[in-house]
Design a protein around this motif. Structure first.
Motif, mmCIF file in Angstrom:
data_model
loop_
_atom_site.group_PDB
_atom_site.id
_atom_site.type_symbol
_atom_site.label_atom_id
_atom_site.label_comp_id
_atom_site.label_asym_id
_atom_site.label_seq_id
_atom_site.Cartn_x
_atom_site.Cartn_y
_atom_site.Cartn_z
ATOM 1 N N GLU A 189 0.744 -1.135 0.036
ATOM 2 C CA GLU A 189 -0.029 0.102 -0.108
ATOM 3 C C GLU A 189 0.960 1.114 0.204
ATOM 4 O O GLU A 189 0.543 2.240 -0.656
ATOM 5 N N ARG A 190 1.927 1.072 0.548
ATOM 6 C CA ARG A 190 2.804 2.387 0.612
ATOM 7 C C ARG A 190 4.132 2.260 -0.284
ATOM 8 O O ARG A 190 4.826 1.463 -0.704
ATOM 9 N N THR A 234 -0.059 9.858 -12.572
ATOM 10 C CA THR A 234 -0.761 10.685 -11.559
ATOM 11 C C THR A 234 -2.117 10.060 -11.127
ATOM 12 O O THR A 234 -2.838 10.635 -10.173
ATOM 13 N N ARG A 286 2.180 7.181 -2.613
ATOM 14 C CA ARG A 286 0.817 6.600 -2.225
ATOM 15 C C ARG A 286 0.936 5.847 -1.035
ATOM 16 O O ARG A 286 1.843 5.214 -0.591
ATOM 17 N N GLY A 287 -0.152 5.943 -0.204
ATOM 18 C CA GLY A 287 -0.172 5.260 1.137
ATOM 19 C C GLY A 287 0.602 5.945 2.286
ATOM 20 O O GLY A 287 0.553 5.278 3.202
ATOM 21 N N ARG A 306 -2.454 7.259 -9.897
ATOM 22 C CA ARG A 306 -2.300 6.409 -8.712
ATOM 23 C C ARG A 306 -1.279 7.094 -7.698
ATOM 24 O O ARG A 306 -1.542 6.565 -6.637
ATOM 25 N N LEU A 307 -0.665 7.965 -8.199
ATOM 26 C CA LEU A 307 0.262 8.550 -7.104
ATOM 27 C C LEU A 307 -0.116 9.979 -6.956
ATOM 28 O O LEU A 307 -0.202 10.724 -7.891
ATOM 29 N N ARG A 308 0.663 10.404 -5.717
ATOM 30 C CA ARG A 308 0.600 12.053 -5.408
ATOM 31 C C ARG A 308 1.801 12.635 -5.701
ATOM 32 O O ARG A 308 2.918 11.980 -5.140
#
Length: 329
Positions: free
Chosen positions: A249-250, A270, A303-304, A272-274
């Motif tokens: 998750e991380r 983008t 992410r996470g 799925r990820l920040r």
């Protein structure tokens, strides 16, 4: 008959300037609708989208010189659109507390001082350090200079990961998307030499963290082909697929992606990820070229985990600037 010396009313002056102001606003507002069929024009516009705001003061100066109320009013559209797109980047959103610091740097194949670059990066305080564009000649220098601060490391092809925390489950990530009949016939050492991305698990006191390091293909502006990004775009899609399949998750992705996160080519990432720069940075965080940064192509995406801070580090001997981020659980 028009009287000599007659000047139109302020709302009738400067129709060309007013039209240019409206076109500028519409260009920024509808940038996603610009097609890529001709020379990848849409991606090219999105790469330099923040810089379109510089046309506003130019048009404003013209409007004031012409004393055109219509031209000044038309500029409300591009100003509003630009602030909506990028105004949030102007505030400092960083927080002092973080659980882990990560950093990434394209160290540059032509870097004249790899030892100095390694020492500067070690002094940054990063717990996890990702390097791209490692050459065989300079690899030993980085390994030697970083060994004291980072007891764990791995290098695959031209990318490497150094960590204060144990690493496991290390494997290359195929960003070439070459799945044809000859894809598996190359010798392993040849495939590894071409490798430009890897994935590893970092053991933290809060559990495992999946870390990706990537150096995507270059983007080139060619008079015939336009904005050429074929290799980069294939790599972005492959990297997006790898992240989508990641079970942890991380996730942290560090790398020279040779593109900005406004570019539609990175939609698989983008979505799925920040971007830590957008979430916890101060300003645009431009990283290339180092002498006069104009775009941010060196990215940290997560992410996470919660971005706590994002910053651009001082210049090294590379033509890129290093980036760092603090993350919290």
């Amino acid at each position: 008959m028009v009287r000599r010396g007659f000047r139109p009313e302020p709302w009738l002056r400067g129709p060309v300037l007013a039209a240019l102001g409206l076109l500028l606003g519409l260009l920024m507002l509808l940038h996603a609708e610009i097609p890529n069929r001709i020379g990848n024009l849409g991606s090219l516009v999105e790469t330099f989208l923040p810089w379109f705001g510089l046309f506003v003061p130019v048009l404003l100066a013209g409007a004031l010189w012409r004393r055109s109320a219509a031209a000044v009013a038309a500029l409300l559209l591009p100003v509003t659109v630009w602030l909506n797109l990028f105004g949030g980047l102007l505030d400092d959103k960083s927080r002092p507390d973080s659980d882990l610091t990560v950093a990434g740097h394209n160290v540059g194949a032509a870097n004249p001082d790899p030892a100095g670059t390694a020492r500067d990066l070690a002094a940054s305080g990063a717990d996890v350090l990702a390097l791209e564009e490692l050459t065989q000649r300079a690899r030993g220098t980085y390994e030697k200079e970083l060994a004291k601060e980072y007891p764990y490391h791995t290098v695959m092809g031209t990318v490497g990961l150094w960590s204060r925390l144990p690493l496991s489950d290390i494997r290359p990530v195929d960003t070439a998307m070459d799945h044809g009949p000859l894809a598996d016939t190359k010798p392993l050492d040849v495939r590894m030499a071409d490798n430009r991305a890897l994935r590893a698990t970092v053991a933290t006191d809060q559990g495992p963290l999946a870390v990706y390091v990537a150096h995507l293909g270059s983007a080139r502006v060619n008079p015939r082909a336009g904005f050429w990004t074929d290799s980069r775009d294939r790599g972005a899609r492959a990297l997006g697929a790898a992240v989508a399949a990641e079970r942890n998750e991380r996730v942290v992705l560090l790398g020279d992606l040779n593109g900005t996160m406004d570019d539609r080519a990175f939609a698989d990432l983008t979505s799925r990820l920040r971007s830590v720069q957008e979430a916890a940075g101060d300003g645009f965080g431009f990283t290339w070229p180092a002498t006069f940064p104009m775009v941010r192509i060196d990215q940290i995406l997560v992410r996470g985990v919660e971005p706590a801070s994002a910053r651009v580090l001082p210049a090294t001997g590379s033509d890129h600037l290093p980036v760092a981020a603090g993350i919290s659980w």
